[in-house]
Design a protein around this motif. Structure first.
Motif, PDB file in Angstrom:
ATOM      1  N   ALA A 128     -29.836 -14.547  -6.738  1.00  0.00           N
ATOM      2  CA  ALA A 128     -28.383 -14.651  -6.879  1.00  0.00           C
ATOM      3  C   ALA A 128     -27.708 -14.680  -5.513  1.00  0.00           C
ATOM      4  O   ALA A 128     -26.714 -15.389  -5.332  1.00  0.00           O
ATOM      5  CB  ALA A 128     -27.859 -13.494  -7.722  1.00  0.00           C
ATOM      6  N   ASP A 129     -28.258 -13.942  -4.564  1.00  0.00           N
ATOM      7  CA  ASP A 129     -27.729 -13.978  -3.186  1.00  0.00           C
ATOM      8  C   ASP A 129     -27.829 -15.401  -2.628  1.00  0.00           C
ATOM      9  O   ASP A 129     -26.892 -15.899  -2.007  1.00  0.00           O
ATOM     10  CB  ASP A 129     -28.494 -13.026  -2.264  1.00  0.00           C
ATOM     11  CG  ASP A 129     -28.196 -11.561  -2.533  1.00  0.00           C
ATOM     12  OD1 ASP A 129     -27.189 -11.264  -3.206  1.00  0.00           O
ATOM     13  OD2 ASP A 129     -28.992 -10.726  -2.050  1.00  0.00           O
ATOM     14  N   ARG A 130     -28.975 -16.060  -2.857  1.00  0.00           N
ATOM     15  CA  ARG A 130     -29.155 -17.435  -2.370  1.00  0.00           C
ATOM     16  C   ARG A 130     -28.187 -18.397  -3.048  1.00  0.00           C
ATOM     17  O   ARG A 130     -27.608 -19.259  -2.396  1.00  0.00           O
ATOM     18  CB  ARG A 130     -30.605 -17.908  -2.599  1.00  0.00           C
ATOM     19  CG  ARG A 130     -31.584 -17.272  -1.648  1.00  0.00           C
ATOM     20  CD  ARG A 130     -32.904 -17.998  -1.544  1.00  0.00           C
ATOM     21  NE  ARG A 130     -33.574 -18.210  -2.805  1.00  0.00           N
ATOM     22  CZ  ARG A 130     -33.944 -19.418  -3.262  1.00  0.00           C
ATOM     23  NH1 ARG A 130     -33.704 -20.497  -2.586  1.00  0.00           N
ATOM     24  NH2 ARG A 130     -34.587 -19.508  -4.417  1.00  0.00           N
ATOM     25  N   VAL A 131     -28.016 -18.243  -4.350  1.00  0.00           N
ATOM     26  CA  VAL A 131     -27.086 -19.114  -5.076  1.00  0.00           C
ATOM     27  C   VAL A 131     -25.659 -18.877  -4.588  1.00  0.00           C
ATOM     28  O   VAL A 131     -24.930 -19.828  -4.300  1.00  0.00           O
ATOM     29  CB  VAL A 131     -27.184 -18.890  -6.603  1.00  0.00           C
ATOM     30  CG1 VAL A 131     -26.098 -19.644  -7.348  1.00  0.00           C
ATOM     31  CG2 VAL A 131     -28.570 -19.294  -7.117  1.00  0.00           C
ATOM     32  N   GLN A 132     -25.274 -17.618  -4.449  1.00  0.00           N
ATOM     33  CA  GLN A 132     -23.927 -17.296  -3.996  1.00  0.00           C
ATOM     34  C   GLN A 132     -23.688 -17.827  -2.590  1.00  0.00           C
ATOM     35  O   GLN A 132     -22.623 -18.346  -2.277  1.00  0.00           O
ATOM     36  CB  GLN A 132     -23.690 -15.795  -4.059  1.00  0.00           C
ATOM     37  CG  GLN A 132     -22.243 -15.405  -3.909  1.00  0.00           C
ATOM     38  CD  GLN A 132     -21.988 -13.967  -4.308  1.00  0.00           C
ATOM     39  OE1 GLN A 132     -22.908 -13.149  -4.400  1.00  0.00           O
ATOM     40  NE2 GLN A 132     -20.737 -13.656  -4.562  1.00  0.00           N
ATOM     41  N   SER A 133     -24.690 -17.725  -1.734  1.00  0.00           N
ATOM     42  CA  SER A 133     -24.581 -18.270  -0.369  1.00  0.00           C
ATOM     43  C   SER A 133     -24.393 -19.776  -0.401  1.00  0.00           C
ATOM     44  O   SER A 133     -23.589 -20.334   0.336  1.00  0.00           O
ATOM     45  CB  SER A 133     -25.830 -17.891   0.422  1.00  0.00           C
ATOM     46  OG  SER A 133     -25.802 -18.463   1.694  1.00  0.00           O
TER      47      SER A 133
END
Length: 138
Positions: A128-133
């Motif tokens: 989710a961190d990667r998607v949000q980034s």
């Protein structure tokens, strides 16, 4: 009339029939984490009209498509396994999946989309961190 598929035993056939195409545990964990963060998305949707390849999550306004790839089906470099029964057929099948993934990535990129690929074994918070980034960079 042969469909080109090898003959499999009943147990294997039943196990393969139970494989989900959408709504898998890794996918729902990622969706839950993104939703908790206030992000909204479409589920199981084709990013481009006429492209018969559906992304697991689509953020159309930001042109971001997210795919949650299974380690077996998409040949994860860490966890890929190779069936011994019908090995040649499976090698072709899995290589075709990977080739289709790369083609999908190229088509979406050419159309201005950003593709995020997540492996099923990845931690949902980190994914989710990667998607949000990726979303914040658009």
């Amino acid at each position: 009339m042969s469909s080109g598929r090898p003959v499999t035993d009943a147990v294997t056939s039943a196990r393969m029939a139970r494989q989900r195409r959408t709504g898998t545990a890794p996918e729902t964990a990622l969706r839950g984490e993104l939703h908790r963060r206030g992000l909204r998305y479409f589920v199981d949707r084709a990013p481009l009209p006429g492209l018969r390849r559906r992304a697991d999550l689509v953020f159309p306004r930001r042109k971001v498509a997210v795919y949650v790839d299974g380690c077996f089906w998409h040949r994860c470099p860490e966890h890929a396994t190779y069936p011994k029964n019908n090995a040649e057929w499976w090698a072709e099948k899995l290589a075709g999946n990977v080739a289709r993934d790369r083609d999908t990535d190229a088509r979406l990129t050419a159309a201005g989309w950003l593709v995020v690929r997540v492996w099923e074994h990845e931690n949902s918070v980190a994914a989710a961190d990667r998607v949000q980034s990726a979303l914040s960079g658009r």
